[in-house]
Scaffold this motif. Structure first.
Motif, PDB file in Angstrom:
ATOM      1  N   PRO A 130      37.993  56.097  28.653  1.00 11.80           N
ATOM      2  CA  PRO A 130      38.862  55.089  28.025  1.00 11.80           C
ATOM      3  C   PRO A 130      40.346  55.390  28.269  1.00 11.80           C
ATOM      4  N   CYS A 131      41.106  54.339  28.521  1.00 11.27           N
ATOM      5  CA  CYS A 131      42.549  54.485  28.663  1.00 11.27           C
ATOM      6  C   CYS A 131      43.187  54.443  27.269  1.00 11.27           C
ATOM      7  N   GLU A 132      44.494  54.554  27.230  1.00  4.83           N
ATOM      8  CA  GLU A 132      45.211  54.575  25.954  1.00  4.83           C
ATOM      9  C   GLU A 132      44.982  53.298  25.149  1.00  4.83           C
ATOM     10  N   LEU A 133      45.085  52.141  25.787  1.00  5.58           N
ATOM     11  CA  LEU A 133      44.889  50.878  25.072  1.00  5.58           C
ATOM     12  C   LEU A 133      43.438  50.692  24.631  1.00  5.58           C
ATOM     13  N   CYS A 134      42.501  51.233  25.394  1.00  7.64           N
ATOM     14  CA  CYS A 134      41.094  51.193  24.979  1.00  7.64           C
ATOM     15  C   CYS A 134      40.902  51.965  23.676  1.00  7.64           C
ATOM     16  N   TRP A 135      41.599  53.088  23.561  1.00 12.66           N
ATOM     17  CA  TRP A 135      41.498  53.868  22.323  1.00 12.66           C
ATOM     18  C   TRP A 135      42.051  53.088  21.141  1.00 12.66           C
ATOM     19  N   TYR A 136      43.153  52.373  21.327  1.00 10.28           N
ATOM     20  CA  TYR A 136      43.700  51.564  20.233  1.00 10.28           C
ATOM     21  C   TYR A 136      42.704  50.486  19.808  1.00 10.28           C
ATOM     22  N   GLN A 137      42.042  49.877  20.787  1.00  8.51           N
ATOM     23  CA  GLN A 137      41.049  48.858  20.467  1.00  8.51           C
ATOM     24  C   GLN A 137      39.868  49.462  19.710  1.00  8.51           C
ATOM     25  N   ARG A 138      39.459  50.660  20.102  1.00 10.01           N
ATOM     26  CA  ARG A 138      38.375  51.345  19.395  1.00 10.01           C
ATOM     27  C   ARG A 138      38.793  51.676  17.961  1.00 10.01           C
ATOM     28  N   ILE A 139      40.032  52.136  17.799  1.00  8.27           N
ATOM     29  CA  ILE A 139      40.537  52.470  16.464  1.00  8.27           C
ATOM     30  C   ILE A 139      40.487  51.247  15.553  1.00  8.27           C
TER      31      ILE A 139
ATOM     32  N   LEU B 115      40.785  40.950   8.323  1.00  8.60           N
ATOM     33  CA  LEU B 115      41.579  40.084   9.203  1.00  8.60           C
ATOM     34  C   LEU B 115      42.787  40.779   9.824  1.00  8.60           C
ATOM     35  N   PRO B 116      43.536  41.611   9.088  1.00  9.60           N
ATOM     36  CA  PRO B 116      44.651  42.299   9.771  1.00  9.60           C
ATOM     37  C   PRO B 116      44.175  43.185  10.928  1.00  9.60           C
ATOM     38  N   LEU B 117      43.052  43.873  10.751  1.00  9.15           N
ATOM     39  CA  LEU B 117      42.527  44.717  11.836  1.00  9.15           C
ATOM     40  C   LEU B 117      42.093  43.873  13.025  1.00  9.15           C
ATOM     41  N   SER B 118      41.383  42.784  12.759  1.00  5.38           N
ATOM     42  CA  SER B 118      40.880  41.967  13.867  1.00  5.38           C
ATOM     43  C   SER B 118      42.011  41.217  14.572  1.00  5.38           C
ATOM     44  N   ILE B 119      43.022  40.797  13.833  1.00  6.72           N
ATOM     45  CA  ILE B 119      44.151  40.100  14.466  1.00  6.72           C
ATOM     46  C   ILE B 119      44.982  41.075  15.298  1.00  6.72           C
ATOM     47  N   MET B 120      45.183  42.297  14.789  1.00  4.89           N
ATOM     48  CA  MET B 120      45.865  43.310  15.604  1.00  4.89           C
ATOM     49  C   MET B 120      45.033  43.625  16.849  1.00  4.89           C
ATOM     50  N   GLY B 121      43.709  43.647  16.698  1.00  5.83           N
ATOM     51  CA  GLY B 121      42.826  43.870  17.844  1.00  5.83           C
ATOM     52  C   GLY B 121      42.963  42.780  18.888  1.00  5.83           C
ATOM     53  N   ILE B 122      43.116  41.541  18.434  1.00  7.79           N
ATOM     54  CA  ILE B 122      43.342  40.420  19.364  1.00  7.79           C
ATOM     55  C   ILE B 122      44.624  40.655  20.152  1.00  7.79           C
TER      56      ILE B 122
ATOM     57  N   PRO C  45      38.503  44.922  28.301  1.00  7.93           N
ATOM     58  CA  PRO C  45      39.419  44.353  27.315  1.00  7.93           C
ATOM     59  C   PRO C  45      39.100  42.899  26.976  1.00  7.93           C
ATOM     60  N   PHE C  46      38.573  42.146  27.945  1.00  8.17           N
ATOM     61  CA  PHE C  46      38.160  40.771  27.663  1.00  8.17           C
ATOM     62  C   PHE C  46      37.015  40.754  26.657  1.00  8.17           C
ATOM     63  N   LEU C  47      36.068  41.673  26.818  1.00  5.62           N
ATOM     64  CA  LEU C  47      34.949  41.757  25.874  1.00  5.62           C
ATOM     65  C   LEU C  47      35.454  42.133  24.482  1.00  5.62           C
ATOM     66  N   ALA C  48      36.422  43.045  24.411  1.00  5.87           N
ATOM     67  CA  ALA C  48      37.012  43.416  23.115  1.00  5.87           C
ATOM     68  C   ALA C  48      37.742  42.223  22.511  1.00  5.87           C
ATOM     69  N   LEU C  49      38.486  41.496  23.328  1.00  5.80           N
ATOM     70  CA  LEU C  49      39.184  40.295  22.857  1.00  5.80           C
ATOM     71  C   LEU C  49      38.197  39.274  22.317  1.00  5.80           C
TER      72      LEU C  49
END
Length: 134
Positions: free
Chosen positions: A33-42, A67-74, A115-119
C-alpha cells in the motif's frame, strides 16, 4: 418499509467487503500500500466495526459518526484516483517514500483501480446512510 430498513446492514457489508478486499490485495496478492492507500484504510477499517455494532443493535443515530469518516474517505479516494488517472496531477503531492501513489496495481476495464474501488465503497456507504430516515 422496503430496502430502507436494510440500509445499515448493507452499509456494513460494503465496509466489510472493502476491508477484506484491501487485505486481499496486500496480504495475498502482495501489493504494497502507498501512503494514500493507508489513509483510505484508516478511514475504512473502523467503519467495518462501527457499522457492524450499529447494525447489530439497530442504532441508526450512528450516521453522525460514520458520515464524516466516509465523506473524508470519498475525498482521499478521489484525490488518489485523480493522481492515477490525470496526467500531471501526481506532481502536486509526490509520495516521499515507499510505493508511489500513482502506481496502478490493477486497471480493470481501463478505469477500475484500487482507489476507484475505495471511492465506490465510501460512496455506497454514504448513500446508504443518507437513505435512512432515522
Amino acid at each position: 418499509m422496503g430496502i430502507r430498513q436494510y440500509t445499515l446492514y448493507m452499509a456494513w457489508i460494503v465496509a466489510v467487503v472493502a476491508t477484506l478486499g484491501s487485505l486481499y490485495f496486500s496480504e495475498i496478492r502482495g501489493f504494497i500500500p502507498c501512503e494514500l492507500c493507508w489513509y483510505q484504510r484508516i478511514l475504512m477499517y473502523p467503519l467495518s466495526l462501527i457499522l457492524g455494532i450499529a447494525a447489530f443493535y439497530e442504532e441508526y443515530k450512528i450516521k453522525k459518526y460514520v458520515l464524516p469518516l466516509s465523506i473524508m474517505g470519498i475525498c482521499v479516494s478521489s484525490f488518489h484516483y485523480m493522481e492515477q488517472k490525470i496526467p500531471g496531477f501526481a506532481a502536486i503531492k509526490p509520495c516521499t517514500q515507499g510505493v508511489p501513489c500513482n502506481i496502478q496495481y490493477i486497471n480493470w476495464l481501463g478505469f477500475v483501480t484500487i482507489p476507484f474501488l475505495a471511492l465506490l465503497g465510501f460512496s455506497l456507504i454514504t448513500l446508504l446512510l443518507l437513505m435512512k430516515r432515522k
